[in-house]
Design a protein around this motif. Sequence first.
Motif, mmCIF file in Angstrom:
data_model
loop_
_atom_site.group_PDB
_atom_site.id
_atom_site.type_symbol
_atom_site.label_atom_id
_atom_site.label_comp_id
_atom_site.label_asym_id
_atom_site.label_seq_id
_atom_site.Cartn_x
_atom_site.Cartn_y
_atom_site.Cartn_z
ATOM 1 N N SER A 45 0.834 -1.198 0.000
ATOM 2 C CA SER A 45 0.000 0.000 0.000
ATOM 3 C C SER A 45 0.870 1.249 0.000
ATOM 4 C CB SER A 45 -0.919 -0.001 1.222
ATOM 5 O OG SER A 45 -0.157 -0.118 2.406
ATOM 6 N N SER A 49 7.260 3.294 1.708
ATOM 7 C CA SER A 49 7.514 4.507 0.922
ATOM 8 C C SER A 49 7.166 5.750 1.726
ATOM 9 C CB SER A 49 6.690 4.486 -0.365
ATOM 10 O OG SER A 49 7.022 3.352 -1.130
ATOM 11 N N THR A 211 -2.088 7.105 -0.618
ATOM 12 C CA THR A 211 -0.884 7.081 -1.437
ATOM 13 C C THR A 211 -1.285 6.866 -2.889
ATOM 14 O OG1 THR A 211 -0.731 4.720 -1.035
ATOM 15 C CG2 THR A 211 0.568 6.138 0.394
ATOM 16 N N LEU A 215 -1.436 7.639 -9.468
ATOM 17 C CA LEU A 215 -1.812 6.467 -10.264
ATOM 18 C C LEU A 215 -3.305 6.393 -10.549
ATOM 19 C CD1 LEU A 215 0.414 3.556 -8.916
ATOM 20 C CD2 LEU A 215 0.773 5.088 -10.853
HETATM 21 P P1 GDP Z 1 4.547 -1.462 1.510
HETATM 22 O O1 GDP Z 1 4.527 -2.900 1.191
HETATM 23 O O2 GDP Z 1 3.239 -1.013 2.050
HETATM 24 O O3 GDP Z 1 5.675 -1.060 2.372
HETATM 25 O O4 GDP Z 1 4.677 -0.695 0.127
HETATM 26 P P2 GDP Z 1 5.950 -0.047 -0.572
HETATM 27 O O5 GDP Z 1 6.248 1.257 0.064
HETATM 28 O O6 GDP Z 1 7.032 -1.027 -0.638
HETATM 29 O O7 GDP Z 1 5.354 0.267 -1.986
HETATM 30 C C1 GDP Z 1 4.894 -0.743 -2.868
HETATM 31 C C2 GDP Z 1 5.075 -0.320 -4.295
HETATM 32 O O8 GDP Z 1 4.238 0.762 -4.578
HETATM 33 C C3 GDP Z 1 6.479 0.141 -4.610
HETATM 34 O O9 GDP Z 1 6.840 -0.324 -5.874
HETATM 35 C C4 GDP Z 1 6.385 1.640 -4.638
HETATM 36 O O10 GDP Z 1 7.301 2.241 -5.536
HETATM 37 C C5 GDP Z 1 4.984 1.846 -5.114
HETATM 38 N N1 GDP Z 1 4.414 3.090 -4.600
HETATM 39 C C6 GDP Z 1 4.221 3.421 -3.327
HETATM 40 N N2 GDP Z 1 3.666 4.644 -3.208
HETATM 41 C C7 GDP Z 1 3.496 5.104 -4.476
HETATM 42 C C8 GDP Z 1 2.963 6.312 -5.025
HETATM 43 O O11 GDP Z 1 2.520 7.226 -4.302
HETATM 44 N N3 GDP Z 1 2.959 6.408 -6.370
HETATM 45 C C9 GDP Z 1 3.436 5.410 -7.177
HETATM 46 N N4 GDP Z 1 3.408 5.603 -8.478
HETATM 47 N N5 GDP Z 1 3.929 4.274 -6.712
HETATM 48 C C10 GDP Z 1 3.970 4.108 -5.361
#
Ligand code: GDP
Length: 671
Positions: A45, A49, A211, A215
Amino acid sequence: MESVIGLVNRIQRACTVFGDYGFENALPTLWDSLPTIVVVGGQSSGKSSVLESIVGRDFLPRGSGIVTRRPLVLQLYKTEQGQEEYAQFLHNGNKNFRDFSLVRKEIQEETDRVTGKGKQISPLPINLSIYSPNVVNLTLIDLPGLTKVAIEGQPESIVQDIESMVRSYVEKPNCIILAITPANQDIATSDAIKLAREVDPAGERTFGVLTKLDLMDRGTNALDELFLLKRPFKFMEHWWLTYTPPHPHLHTETQKLNRQQVGNVMAVVTFLMDLILKLTVHLTPVIEGRSYRLQHPWVGIVNRSQADINRNVGMLAARHREREFFAASPDYGYIASRMGSEYLANLLSKQLESVIKARIPGIMSLINQSIDELEAELDHFGRTVVVDAGVQLYTILELCRAFDRVFKEHLDGGRPGGDRIYGVFDYQLPAAIRKLPFDRHLSLQNVRKVVSEADGYQPHLIAPEQGYRRLIERSLNYFKGPAEASVDAVHFILKELVRKSIGETQELRRFPTLQADIAAAANEALERFRDDSKKTVLRMVDMESSYLTVDFFRKLPQEVDKGGNPTMSLVDRYNEGHFRRIGSNVSSYVVTVAEVLRNSIPKAVVHCQVREAKQSLLDHFYSQVGKREGQQLAQLLAEDPVLMERRQQCGRRLELYKSARDEIDSVLWAR
Ligand code: GDP
Ligand code: MG
């Protein structure tokens, strides 16, 4: 004044050092009472990030599946401008990490160290501090992402395990929930919001973060979500943004207003709408099952996309781009100042600070109360024994003396038990003597038999000296039974009192080995006293038969014949009356001896057993302990391992509370 967030950070670190993660057994926990911000959301989610955006650094492990498998307690410390950024882990001392890719590696390795290489999770937190001029003071906890299915290599229970772990954090009323929801997904299905709604139904401590705003499909925006609260007034926003007044003069005036000004107006309007809504909240319709209203406004975020990450777009560049995204967006432009990760960081910092300030008095009273509880429990266990051999010996002797005191109280009165010894002398011994079979032994038949046998082929001429002696000797022998029985009875009473005294000696409770050794030594001593006592009472009985009281017989009325001579005719000598008289003479003698023994056996028993037990029960033990070396002394003082463990835990927890109290005191005094 020093930041209160810094204060809580230090206490939180102390918690980890002292092993307080809040989920333990019966120990009071400080961790649970500290306000924290917990990042919650489904997998991918954007949790990591968001954290990275807030820090402005790239340092979290990435990949598919569950990457975050232990809670990460991330403490941010703002340093002076121009200072170098660095990170520190609690688990490896004060090593400074300046290369943040090594931080990522360390998190990965430290995760594996506890959970194994498999995809297991563990509630044991990793503690990471980041010192940087580009951060705001903040503590955030990153948790494993909520998931719906276990992947290969993971136990089925993992879905439930993760949810329980996350729940254990967000349930606490002091927890600020950062609910991460990707904008390209329906909020109604957001795992984070679902959980937050359960534990915080009023939406008071939940911050919604959307977030991936970038997209969203073209032509859609997240205003519905961002303004969830204000939705009933949505038509007003559109009216303001799209309104073209018919009057030409007004028209040009409106066009003069730039976007920023519109934004300002909108802020006022939004504020008013907020106010109206708060007043009419019960009138708000339930919209598409989204009746969950947050008290704080949602914050939209644009993080780096996967493509950005692959292209190594730096964090500062990403922040810059995020700012531009909002400023240039026709949808979000007028609220740009309340969007983005920088705004979120500041918002959270302020919120955390105000929550902490409100909680400090409560935390302080909890700390004081817990210190009292822990000290009481430690007193109950007794403190740790020092390692020094001299002190150990002293402790052992003190413990023995404590036991001895209790034991003596049992004998001397004050505690029950000593009276039972008197019962032996007053009741058991006389009763046993009364039961001795003298009637049978001194029956006419037996007297005749014994006297005749003693006479042999030549019947006695005047008095049956040998017959008397045999009858008396055999009678007195009977006293050995009651004498020995008294010794044994007192022995068992003493043994029982030793057992009781050990149990009742509070100080000894924690030393099972010493208890057993004291019991063994005391019983051994009692055994010796018993032997000695038995020998003494048997000797007393023997003494009675080895020299008869001549006076007694001199005073007996002599058998007198008709002529006044003390000699009798042979016929008289063997008639019944003669033997009956012998029997009755012996019997009277036995009665006087019985009287003597009834009085002297208790004296012997008390002298040999009771008095010795009081005076020298542990003498032998003392001399042996005195010869022991350090190691053996330590063994004597070995404690129940469960108890030792518990005491150690209590001790550490007490240290934690005391250090936390000092920390808070110092901050309050510095104000
Ligand atoms: P987590 O598993 O919740 O920690 O998620 P991550 O932070 O690892 O993000 C998962 C994926 O979503 C990654 O490839 C990020 O680059 C992408 N991502 C996260 N936030 C955004 C955003 O605001 N915009 C875009 N385009 N991609 C995002
Ligand atoms: Mg993650």
